[in-house]
Design an enzyme around this catalytic site. Structure first.
Site, PDB file in Angstrom:
ATOM      1  N   ASN A   1       0.859  -1.184   0.000  1.00 33.54           N
ATOM      2  CA  ASN A   1       0.000   0.000   0.000  1.00 33.54           C
ATOM      3  C   ASN A   1       0.897   1.236   0.000  1.00 33.54           C
ATOM      4  OD1 ASN A   1      -1.808   2.040   0.462  1.00 33.54           O
ATOM      5  ND2 ASN A   1      -2.516   1.289   2.448  1.00 33.54           N
ATOM      6  N   TRP A   2       1.011   1.860  -1.164  1.00 34.74           N
ATOM      7  CA  TRP A   2       1.933   2.997  -1.292  1.00 34.74           C
ATOM      8  C   TRP A   2       1.346   4.264  -0.682  1.00 34.74           C
ATOM      9  CZ3 TRP A   2       3.794   2.215  -7.118  1.00 34.74           C
ATOM     10  CH2 TRP A   2       4.469   0.996  -7.203  1.00 34.74           C
ATOM     11  N   LYS A   3       0.077   4.212  -0.296  1.00 36.03           N
ATOM     12  CA  LYS A   3      -0.603   5.361   0.320  1.00 36.03           C
ATOM     13  C   LYS A   3      -0.401   6.618  -0.540  1.00 36.03           C
ATOM     14  CE  LYS A   3      -0.232   3.079   4.755  1.00 36.03           C
ATOM     15  NZ  LYS A   3      -0.203   3.175   6.205  1.00 36.03           N
ATOM     16  N   HIS A  32      -9.553   0.833   4.943  1.00 39.23           N
ATOM     17  CA  HIS A  32      -8.246   1.059   5.581  1.00 39.23           C
ATOM     18  C   HIS A  32      -8.411   2.015   6.766  1.00 39.23           C
ATOM     19  CE1 HIS A  32      -4.153   2.378   6.266  1.00 39.23           C
ATOM     20  NE2 HIS A  32      -3.795   1.231   5.708  1.00 39.23           N
ATOM     21  N   GLU A  52      -6.813   4.493   7.734  1.00 40.08           N
ATOM     22  CA  GLU A  52      -6.697   5.931   7.452  1.00 40.08           C
ATOM     23  C   GLU A  52      -7.980   6.471   6.828  1.00 40.08           C
ATOM     24  OE1 GLU A  52      -3.008   5.303   5.465  1.00 40.08           O
ATOM     25  OE2 GLU A  52      -2.197   4.758   7.421  1.00 40.08           O
ATOM     26  N   GLU A  90      -5.131  -4.858  10.623  1.00 44.60           N
ATOM     27  CA  GLU A  90      -4.133  -3.812  10.824  1.00 44.60           C
ATOM     28  C   GLU A  90      -4.438  -3.072  12.122  1.00 44.60           C
ATOM     29  OE1 GLU A  90      -2.219  -2.630   6.864  1.00 44.60           O
ATOM     30  OE2 GLU A  90      -4.057  -1.501   6.982  1.00 44.60           O
ATOM     31  N   GLY A 124       2.571   2.469  10.712  1.00 42.03           N
ATOM     32  CA  GLY A 124       3.496   3.577  10.519  1.00 42.03           C
ATOM     33  C   GLY A 124       4.190   4.030  11.788  1.00 42.03           C
ATOM     34  N   SER A 140       3.656  -1.929  10.384  1.00 39.83           N
ATOM     35  CA  SER A 140       5.108  -1.950  10.564  1.00 39.83           C
ATOM     36  C   SER A 140       5.728  -3.312  10.258  1.00 39.83           C
ATOM     37  CB  SER A 140       5.475  -1.476  11.974  1.00 39.83           C
ATOM     38  OG  SER A 140       4.985  -0.156  12.189  1.00 39.83           O
ATOM     39  N   GLY A 190       2.973  -0.989   4.327  1.00 38.88           N
ATOM     40  CA  GLY A 190       3.006   0.426   3.978  1.00 38.88           C
ATOM     41  C   GLY A 190       4.435   0.865   3.711  1.00 38.88           C
ATOM     42  N   GLY A 191       5.084   1.418   4.730  1.00 35.59           N
ATOM     43  CA  GLY A 191       6.425   2.006   4.573  1.00 35.59           C
ATOM     44  C   GLY A 191       7.415   1.104   3.839  1.00 35.59           C
TER      45      GLY A 191
HETATM   46  P1  13P Z   1       3.067   0.447   7.696  1.00 36.40           P
HETATM   47  O1  13P Z   1       3.645  -0.830   7.113  1.00 36.40           O
HETATM   48  O2  13P Z   1       3.770   1.685   7.200  1.00 36.40           O
HETATM   49  O3  13P Z   1       2.929   0.376   9.171  1.00 36.40           O
HETATM   50  O4  13P Z   1       1.573   0.578   7.091  1.00 36.40           O
HETATM   51  C1  13P Z   1       0.728  -0.502   7.189  1.00 36.40           C
HETATM   52  C2  13P Z   1      -0.488  -0.188   6.408  1.00 36.40           C
HETATM   53  O5  13P Z   1      -1.258   0.674   6.766  1.00 36.40           O
HETATM   54  C3  13P Z   1      -0.709  -0.933   5.159  1.00 36.40           C
HETATM   55  O6  13P Z   1      -1.981  -0.709   4.656  1.00 36.40           O
END
Ligand code: 13P
Length: 257
Positions: free
Chosen positions: A11-13, A98, A100, A170, A176, A216, A237-238
């Site tokens: 997920n590149w957000k 998600h 967010e 999640e 994050g 994470s 994510g990251g």
């Molecule tokens: P991180 O891996 O940056 O914690 O993000 C997880 C995430 O929200 C994937 O959708």
């Protein structure tokens, strides 16, 4: 890990401009091969088309997903993008619910359910993301929150459609933050999620559903998390923004338990 085929999503957000997104897709195309692990990336909306084009041109076994969807067909919905437009861009998989979108943008369960149903109806694969906040965990409400979000999110989904649904667990406090659920805590939450799916559908469907862990996940902790019997992949994510890290996580998922 189980006999379920692991599924790793990146997920590149709201990250990476066009050239960086295309470069990352190109780098992943070189590193990802085989079909032991299902892989998808979720670029930002404006870059779905160039990322899908590059992956298609390279013949990479990487699906392109959208980070959000809208429920209605083409029409007067200013600012939204329809499922058929996403499909036109090569999108086969969508992320719904998600944290967010739930906690920053303010989406609630009824809209999330509508998005799940519309996406499945349109033929998309769906990743439904769920997870508790830290205060909910500390109040002992982790399972209550997760099963509640599952029940709302999956209301009206048919047994047949469940074959195209993946759940992403999640925990919000792990996203994050560099804090990861311990493999034991994550396994426990995943097991309860699977039990709830058995209760809502049946045991066969529950046994077949992939439940990804997100929060994470990185090369250093992926193997231990992915070795848990109910953890069937990850939503990253990251670490998905770096080709080497994302490829290392995919490799960790490919190792049989
Ligand atoms: P991180 O891996 O940056 O914690 O993000 C997880 C995430 O929200 C994937 O959708």
């Amino acid at each position: 890990m189980s006999t379920r085929r692991p599924f790793i999503g990146g997920n590149w957000k709201m990250n990476l401009h066009q050239q960086d997104a295309v470069d990352l897709a190109l780098a992943l195309a070189d590193k990802v091969s085989g079909d032991a692990v299902q892989v998808a990336v979720f670029p930002a909306l404006p870059y779905l088309l160039p990322v899908a084009a590059v992956l298609h041109e390279k013949g990479a076994p990487i699906a392109v997903g959208a980070q959000d969807v809208y429920t209605q067909p083409n029409g007067a919905y200013t600012g939204e993008v329809s499922l058929s437009m996403l499909q036109d861009c090569g999108v086969t998989c969508v992320l719904v619910g998600h944290s967010e979108r739930r906690h920053v943008i303010g989406e609630a369960d009824p809209l999330i359910n509508e998005k799940v149903l519309a996406s499945l109806e349109a033929g998309m694969d769906v990743i439904l993301a769920i997870g508790e906040k830290i205060e909910q965990r500390e109040a002992g409400k982790t399972d209550y929150i997760n099963t509640g979000q599952l029940g709302y999110g999956l209301a009206g989904v048919t047994d047949e459609q469940m074959k195209r649904v993946t759940i992403a667990y999640e925990p919000v406090w792990a996203i994050g933050t560099g804090k990861t659920a311990t493999p034991g805590d994550a396994q426990r939450a995943h097991m309860v999620i699977r039990q709830a799916i058995a209760f809502m559908f049946d045991q066969d469907i529950a046994d077949g559903v992939r439940v990804q862990y997100g929060g994470s996940m990185k090369p250093g902790n992926a193997a231990e998390l992915l070795a848990q019997p109910d953890i069937d992949g990850g939503l990253i994510g990251g670490a998905s923004l770096k080709a080497d890290d994302f490829a290392a996580i995919i490799d960790a998922a490919a190792v049989p338990a």
